[in-house]
Motif scaffolding. Structure first.
Motif: not given
Lengths: 338, 338, 338, 338
Positions: B263, B265, C133, C137, C244, C246, C254-258
């Motif tokens: 997940e 990005y 994830s 990152v 999350r 970031e 660059v970051q991520d979602n759950n």
């Protein structure tokens, strides 16, 4: 067709032109009838004429003394805002003023006192409150459907740093850039800020330090209603204007994503690629600039409250001062100290 | 600990091994006690031993005649499925069989008749029904909360085409690949298919044409309940396994997105890049393979209905035949013709 | 099949059981041969037997003195970690220990000294580093493709608050919960923390205050490499486990979602509704628990470095202490003070 | 300021007013100087005056014979389009015409012949080509970066069905609604359509059947370049205007998502809820309506090719006829039959 608000514009820089175009093109019940700029030149006059403003001048008195002018748009340089508010109020004009009112608290208070005395309206240009997504977040919080707010977070990053010549006169990152976010967190939390603590650094460009400024800052906040919060700012986010808010409440969270340049995305063996956020505030807050002016015009025409008032202008400046003080003194600062 | 279902495995190819590992490692109330493969070799025996299966054989009778074996997993080559179902049923074993039952309708009907006569359970390996996202879509439709289904759409694309040697014996795109999607649309629509029309092309590799096959196909569908639908398949989607379903109903739409590799990005000046979908069915349907086996074991242990039965196996083959007929005859084909 | 690492398990609580199941079911080259718990009972023994551990005991000596045991898994209560590390090291065992090592710095240093003296490996259970994830990152940041890191942000919120009985002995939010995030930001930034400032509040439940604890906290950070950061924690996020990260760098973010419960979503006249994040750490970090153990086993078998070592364990505790000190003393705290 | 294109407007219905407002407010180098409507009334005149059009009339000759008028906007009822094109061409005017040109092929061909003879420009109002997201999809395909297109898919659903009085004269779903999608797939594929097959049903409202029409339809397509495709239309999607396109190519896929009302979303124990798609074409294609007019004005001012020409108008009508024929004759129809 109903009544039209006739307006005088003070300042024909970027933001003045933006408001003027929105009013002339998109607001059927408002009209700029005179535009003033101390550096008025042929280009400005031609531009004004192109959108139907035939009366241009270098002298603000041509606004204040014009009986037809019902409302004044103050889009001139920051140091003139408070005086123009005072002169507008004394002339009995309704006022829309870009932020900040001033960088001196006494001057702000003097201006607000004149506004109150004159009984005119004063709306501040905190345009982000009128963004559809931010507004939806606030509306959800304000509705109470998620219970009490616990934590308010704002991520606000400009795509590219301004030139150093601008930095020198900007008032610093807190007064120039984060002031929008201070207003935003007050708007989202529905509460005043009582304490701030700042961490800052010059990461984008060491030259910011020459002006006792930073280019990257994180400020934690306490609110009067018990909530806490955090804002992070950076002068340079190469992927575009990063403007996200997030409010965690008792029963859930409401947040928003950036607007993207488009909604297309490409899937290949190397991943899935989509568009980046819209470039800067003109792109992101385009509709919001129109919406704030519509609200101002409505307030004038229908005698309603303005959605962002003098107190909001005052508080955001106080918080900016506290945040800077915290940076310099390396300690949490109470708003009561300001 | 409660009762354990003792199982015999027929076929130690990729899918047989997958089920065996899931049962031995993740299903506490099931156990494979004997595994059969006509090409049994040392590697297979070592692998079996590694997961606790000590009894290996080349002879299916070692499954059918083993009194301890309560259930049979048929993971052998397609042409043996129907016979193994018949022999399992006659031996009074519960049956889990990979799809398709057979490519000959009479053979399928004969197998189903034996299952019915023996009163044993037969579950078909339509694993996608057990995927969390697809299942959620179906549950929403089946709940009736969105009213009647109007349109059912399935996009199903493999990451890479199989070798031509496999294509030669695969039974073609409809029997080998789209058969999963025929089952999926029946599952989503809650209704049988009555008519199909096929458009197909060899776009990935012209060699598919040598086998009267296509590598890319779109099939439109009519359902008995009045809904219509469409499936698109392609043998090669270089960005990974594309598996999305979408059901439009009276009051709204329910659909799903692919699972992604992660997940994370990355946002840069050139855009926002995220991970691509998980690579292929082993990655995407990993949890679903366990879930279908859990349901089978539950059905055996608790005497419940199997979630995917013989009729589902029969119907998906009939639709695959109709889709192929439509491709070859260039016209819509009624299921009543099959 | 190659060599297998034989392990002794200390502690058969929730996390001990989790690791044990992963090792017995999913790690082909590791095996628990003895499990110890001071409160050993019939239920634990039955459970152990069910996953193939036949040797259970109440006495840790049955692990330390067992010549076959090559590695020890320390999953017992926090106050025993340091002693068990020391006893494992003296017995020449490789060590995997859950976090934190201890809440007393001297005790931690003593344990690390023994580990060094014995020349054994010590891996700490900071499982989030192994999440796909978060790891992506970090890999992007570490690759340097985005230039230097500027700002590291972690949002980490549990779905529901623990019972007050647990809060009483938890060591507080910083030592018990945010310690994971302190390790995460060090991992993401690739740098040690030099200063923290804490804002905290009891918003979920006023009872936290009885233990000089808070249920909601925001901590800002300075890193040795010049970057700054922020972590926000809350004991209760009713929409599920919010995890999350970031990282904003010179050239991008660059970051991520759950992870979500599923990828289905429903569109109706009232909006678009999707699934919420997976419920808690067992759901979210399920694969990561396996991955960290695989890395530990690899490190033991192949003589490689462990991915999370004693220093990481020490630093996270120091930062947790500093964060708490900052909360209590209402000022920024330098790590050098700890 | 440069040259301005002076325009005459034919038709002051919804779409005529929309174009007029865009031109008067947002296009600095174009101006409507005369507006004609056979049902001209006071409301229309007041509206026209409000946006600076002082010359209104019921007689189209006031446009064709006006020497100042350089370009004509044909926004009148469909049955008048071809004749007005012919009269505009004979008068030497540049032409922008809403789709479709006509529902009779001979009439279309006659109009196109007159345009060619007169050497004037004719741009058709296929506005979706100017949507940022669709355009990005097409640009990616056209760039060749993904290799050859294999499959083109368009999902196009209106939020609510028109009244039956409109259905009666609409020309049917293919000529009235899907005609936009026929143009879109030609645009995306960069190729003409050679064969269609239609499946349709009355699911939203059985009354559509009274007009030999359907309210829901799926059309599969073959393209001259070998690609295949599918369009699905529905007259009613209660969650808003569903407008998504997807092109699968040799090396990957490019697709787009809907624009949403806002980017806020709410996470609670019951899920994550976001905004639905923008309501209808005025909201979704607002910017695209301006962009198509800018391109038309540019084409006129700079003598460039129009981006959507007469052939595009002709082909979309032919495909609509073929799709309807396929529905009625229950068989695939070749475009060569039309």
């Amino acid at each position: 067709m109903g009544k039209t608000v006739k307006m005088g514009l003070l300042g024909m820089g970027r933001i003045g032109k933006l408001h003027a175009m929105n009013i002339q093109n998109s607001l059927p019940n408002a009209e700029i009838i005179v535009a003033v700029d101390p550096f008025l030149n042929e280009e400005m006059e031609a531009w004004a004429k192109g959108i139907g403003i035939t009366n241009c001048s270098k002298d603000p008195r041509d606004v204040f003394e014009n009986k037809e002018v019902e409302a004044v748009l103050i889009c001139s340089s920051t140091d003139t805002h408070a005086d123009f508010i005072i002169r507008s109020a004394r002339a009995g004009k309704q006022i829309f003023c870009e932020k900040p009112i001033h960088t001196d608290l006494d001057k702000i208070k003097e201006a607000l006192a004149e506004v109150e005395k004159a009984g005119v309206k004063l709306q501040l240009g905190f345009v982000r409150r009128f963004d559809r997504s931010h507004k939806k977040v606030r509306d959800v919080v304000a509705s109470g459907q998620l219970g009490k707010p616990y934590v308010v977070k704002v991520c606000s990053r400009d795509p590219e740093a301004p030139p150093m010549s601008y930095v020198a006169v900007s008032g610093g990152i807190f007064m120039d850039m984060m002031i929008h976010d201070f207003d935003m967190v007050r708007y989202l939390a529905g509460s005043d800020i009582t304490e701030v603590n700042t961490v800052g650094a010059c990461l984008v460009n060491p030259d910011f330090a020459k002006y006792d400024d930073v280019d990257t800052a994180i400020v934690t906040l306490k609110f009067a209603n018990g909530a806490i919060g955090v804002i992070d700012n950076c002068r340079q986010a190469p992927y575009g204007y990063d403007q996200r808010v997030e409010v965690h409440c008792e029963k859930g969270c409401v947040q928003d994503n950036n607007n993207l340049e488009n909604e297309a995305y490409i899937s290949t063996a190397s991943g899935v690629e989509g568009a980046k956020p819209t470039w800067f505030f003109l792109e992101r807050y385009n509709d919001a600039f129109i919406a704030e002016m519509e609200d101002f015009v409505d307030a004038v025409l229908e005698g309603k409250e303005v959605p962002v008032g003098g107190k909001d202008g005052l508080e955001s400046v106080r918080v900016a001062m506290a945040a800077r003080k915290s940076l310099l003194e390396k300690r949490p600062v109470q708003l009561s100290e300001i």
